[in-house]
Design a protein around this motif. Structure first.
Motif, PDB file in Angstrom:
ATOM      1  N   UNK A  56      -1.163  -0.393   4.476  1.00 15.90           N
ATOM      2  CA  UNK A  56      -0.457  -0.844   3.276  1.00 15.90           C
ATOM      3  C   UNK A  56      -1.420  -1.694   2.444  1.00 15.90           C
ATOM      4  N   UNK A  57      -0.933  -2.302   1.353  1.00 19.40           N
ATOM      5  CA  UNK A  57      -1.813  -3.086   0.477  1.00 19.40           C
ATOM      6  C   UNK A  57      -2.491  -4.242   1.203  1.00 19.40           C
ATOM      7  N   UNK A  58      -1.730  -4.991   1.988  1.00 19.48           N
ATOM      8  CA  UNK A  58      -2.298  -6.139   2.706  1.00 19.48           C
ATOM      9  C   UNK A  58      -3.334  -5.662   3.713  1.00 19.48           C
ATOM     10  N   UNK A  59      -3.006  -4.630   4.461  1.00 16.95           N
ATOM     11  CA  UNK A  59      -3.937  -4.098   5.454  1.00 16.95           C
ATOM     12  C   UNK A  59      -5.197  -3.568   4.787  1.00 16.95           C
ATOM     13  N   UNK A  60      -5.044  -2.903   3.631  1.00 17.49           N
ATOM     14  CA  UNK A  60      -6.220  -2.379   2.921  1.00 17.49           C
ATOM     15  C   UNK A  60      -7.138  -3.513   2.498  1.00 17.49           C
ATOM     16  N   UNK A  61      -6.557  -4.603   2.058  1.00 18.20           N
ATOM     17  CA  UNK A  61      -7.361  -5.761   1.667  1.00 18.20           C
ATOM     18  C   UNK A  61      -8.150  -6.298   2.865  1.00 18.20           C
ATOM     19  N   UNK A  62      -7.498  -6.385   4.011  1.00 16.21           N
ATOM     20  CA  UNK A  62      -8.174  -6.855   5.228  1.00 16.21           C
ATOM     21  C   UNK A  62      -9.240  -5.852   5.660  1.00 16.21           C
ATOM     22  N   UNK A 107       3.322   8.299   4.777  1.00 15.69           N
ATOM     23  CA  UNK A 107       3.488   7.541   6.023  1.00 15.69           C
ATOM     24  C   UNK A 107       2.309   6.598   6.289  1.00 15.69           C
ATOM     25  N   UNK A 108       1.108   7.004   5.872  1.00  8.07           N
ATOM     26  CA  UNK A 108      -0.099   6.249   6.215  1.00  8.07           C
ATOM     27  C   UNK A 108      -0.502   5.216   5.172  1.00  8.07           C
ATOM     28  N   UNK A 109      -0.032   5.351   3.952  1.00 12.03           N
ATOM     29  CA  UNK A 109      -0.431   4.415   2.903  1.00 12.03           C
ATOM     30  C   UNK A 109      -1.808   4.754   2.368  1.00 12.03           C
TER      31      UNK A 109
END
Length: 175
Positions: A56-62, A107-109
């Motif tokens: 998701x957006x937060x995970x992509x940033x990390x 599903x995966x973002x």
């Protein structure tokens, strides 16, 4: 080897040795365990579907901060300390990799696939005897960042540069 650091250091020494004897190589990396560690620090539970990280957006940033900022620069530094010269890049740099959403993006973002490789940035780096170290983050034509599987990115880059060999190192117990 007794520790992941010893394994990593051994691999780095081998890469530098191969570079010193004239082999030109490109190192493409992921960093799943490090990403998981940083997600845990911010209270995000990693999720996977068929071995791919739901991003998701937060995970992509990390993912981008960890792979491009931490893991990539650490590998570059280790290679440089061993006597070779490494250049840190990610798929976004010079449009090295162009991404498109994975088929199951709903599903995966922000998990992507490589739609194009532009290896022109790699040729002068390689011909000057340096080792490109590439984090598996790319963007689409609109600038949206995507998490790309490092093994897949390595294969696409190897094909684009006409590599004679592709060596994959993984900690995946299923391989």
């Amino acid at each position: 080897m007794k520790s992941p650091e010893q394994r990593r250091d051994s691999v780095i020494k081998d890469l530098v040795l191969l570079s010193c004897v004239g082999l030109r190589m490109v190192l493409v990396h992921g960093g799943g365990p490090e990403i998981n560690s940083w997600l845990a620090k911010i209270g995000v539970e990693p999720q996977f579907i068929n071995g791919l990280r739901v991003t998701d957006e937060v995970t992509m940033e990390v993912v981008e901060m960890v792979l491009v900022g931490k893991v990539n620069k650490s590998l570059v530094s280790l290679i440089n300390q061993q006597g070779a010269t490494a250049v840190g890049l990610c798929g976004k740099d010079a449009r090295l990799l162009t991404a498109c959403p994975a088929p199951n993006a709903a599903a995966l973002g922000f998990v992507g696939e490589v739609s194009n490789v532009n290896p022109s940035i790699l040729y002068p780096i390689l011909s000057d005897g340096h080792i490109p170290v590439i984090a598996s983050v790319a963007a689409d034509e609109f600038g949206q960042a995507y998490n790309i599987n490092a093994d897949t990115a390595a294969g696409e880059i190897a094909a684009a540069v006409g590599a004679e060999k592709l060596i994959l190192l993984t900690d995946d117990k299923n391989c």
